[in-house]
Scaffold this active site. Structure first.
Site, PDB file in Angstrom:
ATOM      1  N   ASP A 125       0.850  -1.203   0.000  1.00 15.95           N
ATOM      2  CA  ASP A 125       0.000   0.000   0.000  1.00 15.95           C
ATOM      3  C   ASP A 125       0.876   1.240   0.000  1.00 15.95           C
ATOM      4  O   ASP A 125       2.024   1.208   0.452  1.00 15.95           O
ATOM      5  CB  ASP A 125      -0.862   0.043   1.270  1.00 15.95           C
ATOM      6  CG  ASP A 125      -2.047  -0.914   1.207  1.00 15.95           C
ATOM      7  OD1 ASP A 125      -2.317  -1.479   0.128  1.00 15.95           O
ATOM      8  OD2 ASP A 125      -2.711  -1.085   2.238  1.00 15.95           O
ATOM      9  N   ARG A 146      -0.019  -0.914  -8.721  1.00  8.10           N
ATOM     10  CA  ARG A 146      -1.457  -0.651  -8.521  1.00  8.10           C
ATOM     11  C   ARG A 146      -1.630   0.876  -8.566  1.00  8.10           C
ATOM     12  O   ARG A 146      -1.019   1.580  -7.754  1.00  8.10           O
ATOM     13  CB  ARG A 146      -1.913  -1.174  -7.161  1.00  8.10           C
ATOM     14  CG  ARG A 146      -3.370  -0.805  -6.862  1.00  8.10           C
ATOM     15  CD  ARG A 146      -3.668  -0.750  -5.355  1.00  8.10           C
ATOM     16  NE  ARG A 146      -3.321  -1.964  -4.674  1.00  8.10           N
ATOM     17  CZ  ARG A 146      -3.080  -2.023  -3.350  1.00  8.10           C
ATOM     18  NH1 ARG A 146      -3.169  -0.947  -2.597  1.00  8.10           N
ATOM     19  NH2 ARG A 146      -2.752  -3.155  -2.785  1.00  8.10           N
TER      20      ARG A 146
HETATM   21  C1  LIG Z   1      -8.009  -1.898  -4.588  1.00  2.00           C
HETATM   22  C2  LIG Z   1      -7.744  -0.544  -4.038  1.00  2.00           C
HETATM   23  C3  LIG Z   1      -6.609  -0.320  -3.282  1.00  2.00           C
HETATM   24  C4  LIG Z   1      -6.342   0.966  -2.792  1.00  2.00           C
HETATM   25  N1  LIG Z   1      -5.150   1.196  -2.151  1.00  2.00           N
HETATM   26  C5  LIG Z   1      -4.825   2.454  -1.795  1.00  2.00           C
HETATM   27  C6  LIG Z   1      -3.543   2.765  -1.278  1.00  2.00           C
HETATM   28  O1  LIG Z   1      -2.666   1.901  -1.133  1.00  2.00           O
HETATM   29  N2  LIG Z   1      -3.283   4.048  -0.947  1.00  2.00           N
HETATM   30  C7  LIG Z   1      -4.202   5.058  -1.124  1.00  2.00           C
HETATM   31  O2  LIG Z   1      -3.890   6.224  -0.848  1.00  2.00           O
HETATM   32  N3  LIG Z   1      -5.429   4.785  -1.593  1.00  2.00           N
HETATM   33  C8  LIG Z   1      -5.769   3.520  -1.935  1.00  2.00           C
HETATM   34  N4  LIG Z   1      -7.003   3.262  -2.458  1.00  2.00           N
HETATM   35  C9  LIG Z   1      -8.078   4.299  -2.378  1.00  2.00           C
HETATM   36  C10 LIG Z   1      -8.019   5.270  -3.548  1.00  2.00           C
HETATM   37  O3  LIG Z   1      -6.890   6.103  -3.439  1.00  2.00           O
HETATM   38  C11 LIG Z   1      -9.272   6.140  -3.602  1.00  2.00           C
HETATM   39  O4  LIG Z   1      -9.337   6.890  -2.425  1.00  2.00           O
HETATM   40  C12 LIG Z   1     -10.577   5.357  -3.753  1.00  2.00           C
HETATM   41  O5  LIG Z   1     -10.423   4.282  -4.624  1.00  2.00           O
HETATM   42  C13 LIG Z   1     -11.698   6.273  -4.320  1.00  2.00           C
HETATM   43  O6  LIG Z   1     -11.320   6.770  -5.567  1.00  2.00           O
HETATM   44  P1  LIG Z   1     -11.934   6.276  -6.984  1.00  2.00           P
HETATM   45  O7  LIG Z   1     -10.784   6.064  -7.888  1.00  2.00           O
HETATM   46  O8  LIG Z   1     -12.814   5.112  -6.802  1.00  2.00           O
HETATM   47  O9  LIG Z   1     -12.682   7.520  -7.581  1.00  2.00           O
HETATM   48  P2  LIG Z   1     -13.815   8.482  -7.009  1.00  2.00           P
HETATM   49  O10 LIG Z   1     -13.806   9.661  -7.924  1.00  2.00           O
HETATM   50  O11 LIG Z   1     -13.615   8.714  -5.544  1.00  2.00           O
HETATM   51  O12 LIG Z   1     -15.137   7.638  -7.205  1.00  2.00           O
HETATM   52  C14 LIG Z   1     -15.703   7.319  -8.455  1.00  2.00           C
HETATM   53  C15 LIG Z   1     -17.090   6.696  -8.220  1.00  2.00           C
HETATM   54  O13 LIG Z   1     -16.926   5.438  -7.530  1.00  2.00           O
HETATM   55  C16 LIG Z   1     -17.902   5.278  -6.512  1.00  2.00           C
HETATM   56  N5  LIG Z   1     -17.250   5.305  -5.180  1.00  2.00           N
HETATM   57  C17 LIG Z   1     -15.971   5.644  -4.919  1.00  2.00           C
HETATM   58  N6  LIG Z   1     -15.696   5.522  -3.602  1.00  2.00           N
HETATM   59  C18 LIG Z   1     -16.836   5.121  -3.021  1.00  2.00           C
HETATM   60  C19 LIG Z   1     -17.185   4.817  -1.658  1.00  2.00           C
HETATM   61  N7  LIG Z   1     -16.287   4.906  -0.656  1.00  2.00           N
HETATM   62  N8  LIG Z   1     -18.450   4.423  -1.427  1.00  2.00           N
HETATM   63  C20 LIG Z   1     -19.337   4.301  -2.435  1.00  2.00           C
HETATM   64  N9  LIG Z   1     -19.069   4.579  -3.732  1.00  2.00           N
HETATM   65  C21 LIG Z   1     -17.842   4.985  -4.021  1.00  2.00           C
HETATM   66  C22 LIG Z   1     -18.857   6.427  -6.680  1.00  2.00           C
HETATM   67  O14 LIG Z   1     -19.844   6.045  -7.589  1.00  2.00           O
HETATM   68  C23 LIG Z   1     -17.991   7.505  -7.296  1.00  2.00           C
HETATM   69  O15 LIG Z   1     -18.720   8.460  -8.013  1.00  2.00           O
HETATM   70  C24 LIG Z   1      -7.279   2.007  -2.997  1.00  2.00           C
HETATM   71  C25 LIG Z   1      -8.422   1.779  -3.762  1.00  2.00           C
HETATM   72  C26 LIG Z   1      -8.658   0.541  -4.288  1.00  2.00           C
HETATM   73  C27 LIG Z   1      -9.866   0.345  -5.136  1.00  2.00           C
END
Ligand SMILES: Cc1cc2nc3c(=O)[nH]c(=O)nc-3n(C[C@H](O)[C@H](O)[C@H](O)COP(=O)(O)OP(=O)(O)OC[C@H]3O[C@@H](n4cnc5c(N)ncnc54)[C@H](O)[C@@H]3O)c2cc1C
Length: 303
Positions: free
Chosen positions: A130, A180
């Protein structure tokens, strides 16, 4: 903006006490967290596996501040790897460097991670790292650089919101790294991280292109349909098979889309958090979506 403000409010101990002590929170906690124990996470992964979705085990907890804490987290990870071997579930394991001592001793963190990587490699299980707050990013990438030469299957998370990420990534171009790609989940200042969605998305797209051209087996971790589509086009453009990259999402988020992508032949993995230290993780999930925040605040007020 609201999300960033919420991440700040959520760091106040009073809010933490209120939330972790409230029975009413169970619904929202259960939506995003598989349970308190490793066995809960393995059960959740079995359900995902039955739908053709792989798991990414995530032991909750971060920012360990002494060697005993790092040792205990390392033991927990090793126990998880053993249980994966015994149960035969399809999952990777994701580790947080600050849980393994990065904040006070990088060497110790490397030693723990090396042991975890060796045990995982012995059962052909992949390890992911992570990425956390910006102050730990350089050290995290150093740790990855050192271990990656012995364990080329290891996957490192990088954050599209950090202004420096393209430069950091370029330093790995010779090894074709397994990465990732995420947007980034922490509250960071403007000089370090893009704040506007449009800017973060543009950098995310730039990094998708980089990974499909110069990386190995890209892991595109987002719930954003437009960015998932962009990755699908990048795959077609670069002649990458649907099975030669991965779409990753979080437990409890866009589950229907996860299943649809599997149905269309894509490789999907879901990040499955477990453990009792769920508070900071839950607050980051709530901050990501105004609807989650409203639901959460209504529950809190009713309680
Ligand atoms: C597999 C995985 C591993 C990750 N590892 C890390 C890491 O190591 N370090 C780090 O900083 N971050 C990590 N993240 C979190 C990431 O940085 C984002 O904060 C998170 O994925 C939300 O961003 P998004 O790309 O989905 O886009 P967004 O613009 O936030 O969301 C796009 C759409 O997805 C849906 N959505 C997104 N989040 C949610 C929610 N919580 N509840 C409901 N619907 C939602 C909604 O429909 C939204 O409109 C990880 C995420 C994933 C999927």
């Amino acid at each position: 903006m609201l999300g960033r403000l919420w991440l700040w409010v959520a760091e106040k101990p009073r809010i933490e006490r209120l939330v972790t002590g409230s029975k009413l929170m169970e619904g929202i906690v259960n939506r995003f967290i598989a349970g308190d124990d490793l066995e809960d996470a393995l059960d959740a992964i079995r359900v995902l596996n039955a739908k053709g979705i792989g798991g990414i085990l995530d032991l909750l907890g971060e920012g360990v501040s002494d060697p005993d804490g790092a040792q205990s987290a390392s033991d927990d990870y090793l126990r998880a790897i053993k249980r994966v071997q015994e149960t035969g579930v399809d999952t990777t394991i994701s580790v947080k460097p600050t849980q393994l001592g990065l904040t006070f001793d990088k060497g110790q963190c490397i030693d723990h991670l090396r042991r975890i990587a060796a045990e995982a490699a012995a059962i052909e299980m992949q390890v992911e790292i992570d990425v956390e707050q910006s102050e730990f990013v350089l050290d995290t990438l150093d740790v990855f650089r050192i271990l990656q030469s012995d364990y080329p299957d290891m996957r490192q998370a990088i954050q599209a919101y950090l202004r420096r990420t393209p430069v950091d990534l370029e330093t790995f171009s010779e090894v074709k790294p397994r990465i990732r790609l995420v947007k980034g989940a922490y509250a960071e200042p403007d000089e370090i991280a893009f704040q506007k969605k449009s800017e973060i998305d543009n950098q995310f797209k730039f990094l998708i292109d980089w990974l499909f051209e110069k990386g190995t087996d890209p892991g595109i971790a987002t719930h954003d349909s437009k960015l998932i589509d962009y990755a699908r086009f990048a795959a077609v453009r670069t002649g990458t098979d649907k099975k030669d990259f991965e779409i990753q999402m979080l437990y409890g988020v866009r589950t229907k889309l996860q299943e649809e992508l599997v149905g269309q032949g894509y490789r999907v993995r879901t990040y499955v958090p477990y453990g009792s230290a769920w508070y900071p993780y839950l607050m980051r999930r709530i901050a990501e979506r105004p609807a989650n925040l409203l639901f959460f605040l209504r529950t809190l007020v009713r309680g």
